[in-house]
Design an enzyme around this catalytic site. Structure first.
Site: not given
Length: 436
Positions: A13, A43
């Site tokens: 992340d 993503h």
């Protein structure tokens, strides 16, 4: 020709997707190669016009016309989730994502049976949950290791009777171990899987070598090095190699060893989604993340101060980088600090691949460690460079490609025009994957 590989040096992340999108916006990229993970990747890419997509299996350069995606043999492919992702991409202006996709035929398949078993095991752990995404990726890998000659693979989708046999064996084995699974009958799954084979280009292992010689490629990693299956903090890890190892192997097979620029991605805020060590966690930090919230499987999204000790460890485990991409600099402020050492140590050393007992002991040690902080830095890129010993070559102050700034010449390239441009529903999957 030199390719670029993007790896997260944290717990995931950190912004790999936005870095890959920027790379595809600023140079003539031929293809994005996914080299680990599966549908659990998330993503996030935001365009300047506000369009947003969370890339799971498609490469994060897909908003850019002509940029292809290749799912290598190291990816666990979920055709049902892929169909849902292609459907969302179509709603945000990318109707041809499936046309620009190739998939290695030996890649493992993730199925509803893997997903159901994954969730059943995680529920059974109770308070000792590992923080799974609940999508069956690790279950598919484990089954593939236990039954290497019988695990469902992408190429099986071309052969309905063989696929039926393998799915039936998978369902029966998992049911015998875990009891009834919350998953549809095999015959209900088959149309989506066979439709996937008819709709998507399934290729052999040698195909990638030619593609890597046809133009610049970006290798896009999933998850983060601190979650690596061998070097992460066991058992709070992913069933995937998150370092550059798979990239190096694919390039060597293509006769292009070392033809890659290695970029490590980091947030100025060290984060973690789910259970496991996060030494610098600080509930008082005033941050939220609109794209990462609490969910039933991973749990809450956690924030901590920049953990230079953990990121130095990740850098060593990954074998070093040519440069760092430092993201979320818009969150840097007087309350955000750097942890350069713990009360127990200032350095963690990666061990040999495969020694999970050592990694579990390291996890226990981290859970007892406490951060030691210094004053907030006035120059974050310089502070990160000094702590990690690698240059910061890209900084990001926001979610779009236009929010990125290069430093030095490593990623310099002629600037191109920036692009302006969940339970899985089996019926939707069949519709999306129906051949044109």
């Amino acid at each position: 020709m030199r390719h670029v590989a993007v790896v997260d040096l944290g717990y995931g992340d950190a912004g790999k997707g936005t870095v890959v999108d920027w790379l595809c916006a600023t140079r003539p990229v031929h293809m994005v190669v996914r080299f680990n993970g599966g549908a659990q990747a998330a993503h996030n890419v935001v365009l300047r016009d506000g369009r947003h997509h969370t890339f799971a299996q498609f490469g994060a350069g897909t908003f850019h016309p002509g940029v292809r995606t290749h799912l290598s043999r190291h990816v666990v492919v979920d055709p049902l989730a892929l169909a849902a992702e292609a459907d969302h991409l179509a709603t945000v202006g990318v109707p041809d994502a499936l046309d620009r996709l190739t998939v290695d035929g030996v890649a493992l398949l993730a199925t509803p049976y893997h997903r159901a078993a994954n969730r059943a095991r995680e529920i059974a752990r109770g308070a000792d949950r590992h923080g799974s995404c609940g999508l069956g990726v690790g279950e598919a890998v484990a089954y593939g290791l236990a039954h290497p000659d019988d695990a469902p693979r992408v190429a099986d989708c071309r052969h309905p009777e063989e696929l039926r046999r393998r799915l039936t064996a998978l369902r029966d084995r998992l049911t015998a171990e875990l009891g009834p699974l919350d998953a549809p009958p095999v015959d209900d799954c088959l149309p989506a899987f066979t439709g996937f084979a008819e709709r998507v280009a399934i290729v052999g292992g040698s195909w990638l070598a030619g593609a890597l010689r046809s133009g610049t490629c970006v290798f896009e990693g999933a998850q983060g090095v601190l979650l690596d299956e061998w070097h992460g903090f066991h058992p709070y890890t992913t069933w995937s190699t998150t370092t550059f190892s798979n990239v190096d192997g694919l390039l060597a097979e293509a006769g292009l060893p070392g033809e890659v620029t290695r970029i490590g991605v980091l947030r100025v805020v060290t984060t973690r989604h789910g259970a496991g060590p996060l030494v610098t966690e600080d509930p008082a930090l005033p941050f939220t993340d609109r794209h990462n919230g609490t969910n039933p499987w991973q749990g809450r999204f956690r924030f901590g101060h920049f953990d230079a000790v953990a990121h130095r460890y990740a850098l060593a485990a990954a074998g070093g980088v040519d440069g760092l991409a430092l993201t979320h600099l818009d969150l840097a402020g007087p309350d955000l600090r750097i942890c350069r050492r713990y009360d127990t140590t200032d350095r963690l050393t990666p061990g040999p691949t495969g020694d999970l007992d050592r990694q579990a002991a390291l996890t226990a040690r981290l859970l007892r460690s406490r951060p030691v902080y210094d004053d907030p830095p006035t120059d974050w890129p310089e502070a990160v460079r000094a702590e990690l010993g690698a240059p910061v070559v890209l900084t990001s102050h926001g979610p779009t490609a236009g929010d990125k700034t290069t430093h030095g010449q490593l990623l310099a390239a002629p600037t191109l025009a920036l692009a302006r441009t969940h339970p899985v529903d089996l019926a939707l999957s069949v519709a999306v994957l129906r051949p044109l």
